[in-house]
Design a protein around this motif. Sequence first.
Motif, short mmCIF file in Angstrom:
data_model
loop_
_atom_site.label_atom_id
_atom_site.label_comp_id
_atom_site.label_asym_id
_atom_site.label_seq_id
_atom_site.Cartn_x
_atom_site.Cartn_y
_atom_site.Cartn_z
N LEU A 11 0.88 -1.18 0.00
CA LEU A 11 0.00 0.00 0.00
C LEU A 11 0.91 1.22 0.00
O LEU A 11 1.95 1.21 0.67
N THR A 13 0.60 3.96 1.46
CA THR A 13 0.64 4.70 2.72
C THR A 13 1.17 3.88 3.90
O THR A 13 1.28 4.41 5.01
N CYS A 14 1.47 2.63 3.68
CA CYS A 14 1.77 1.72 4.79
C CYS A 14 3.24 1.77 5.20
O CYS A 14 4.13 1.62 4.37
N LEU B 31 3.19 8.33 9.37
CA LEU B 31 1.84 7.76 9.46
C LEU B 31 0.77 8.84 9.55
O LEU B 31 -0.30 8.70 8.96
N SER B 34 0.14 10.13 6.21
CA SER B 34 -0.68 9.18 5.46
C SER B 34 -2.15 9.25 5.89
O SER B 34 -3.05 9.10 5.07
N LEU B 37 -3.51 12.17 4.16
CA LEU B 37 -3.68 11.82 2.74
C LEU B 37 -4.96 10.99 2.54
O LEU B 37 -5.75 11.24 1.63
N PRO B 48 -3.56 3.68 7.53
CA PRO B 48 -2.64 3.68 6.38
C PRO B 48 -2.10 2.30 6.03
O PRO B 48 -1.59 2.10 4.93
#
Lengths: 86, 109
Positions: A11, A13-14, B31, B34, B37, B48
Motif C-alpha cells: 500500500l 501509505t503503509c 503515518l 498518510s 492523505l 494507512p
Amino acid sequence: MNTEKPMLYALSTCSHCKSTKKLLNDCNVEYDYVEVDDLEGEERKAILEDIKALNPRCSFPTIKIKDTVIVGYKEKEIKAALGITE
Amino acid sequence: MNVEQLYQALKKSQEAKGIYFNKDKDLVFELLESLLLNKDRYGYMACPCRLACSDREKDKDIICPCVYREPDLEEFGACYCGLYVSKAVHNNQSRVKYVPERRPPEKIC
C-alpha cells in the motif's frame, strides 16, 4: 533454477510496506511491486485474488520470493528468502 | 489541519486515555501524513496500513484509531501500524512485538 523477481504487494501509505521497499532497495534486489490502494475496478479485484491465494488474510506487505511468501516486514525472513547472509 | 496540528491534538486526546505515540517520531509523522492523505482521498482517516474501500460504513472498523487498536495494544504493546503504543511500552517496561493483522479478511473489498 527459479529466477523470477520477488513480488511485493503493498500500500502506498503503509509504513511496513515502505520499510520493506527500503530493505529490498538497500539489498540491491530487483523486484516488482504493486500498490493496491492505487488500483481500481477489475484490476484491483484480480490483484486481491492473487494476494489472497498467497496470504488469506490479505494484509500488507505480502512478499513472494521464489516459493516463499512472507507477510509483514520481517527483515530476517526476507533476507533469508533472498539468500542474503550477514 | 497540518501534520503538526494533528500530532498535537492526538497526543493530547490519546495520552488522556493512557495511549501514547510511538517514540519513533519519524514513523509517527509519516503515518500522520498518510492519515491526512487518506482523509483527502476517502473523506476519513482510514488506517494507512490497511486497504480502504472508499465506503465509510464498510471501513468504519479501520478509521483511526481502529477498533483493533485496543486488543493489539493489550496483546502486542502497539497498534497494527505502530503509530500508538501502550503505556508499558512507552515507559519501557515492555517491548513491542510483531503485530499480526486481526481484521477479518472478508471485510476487505
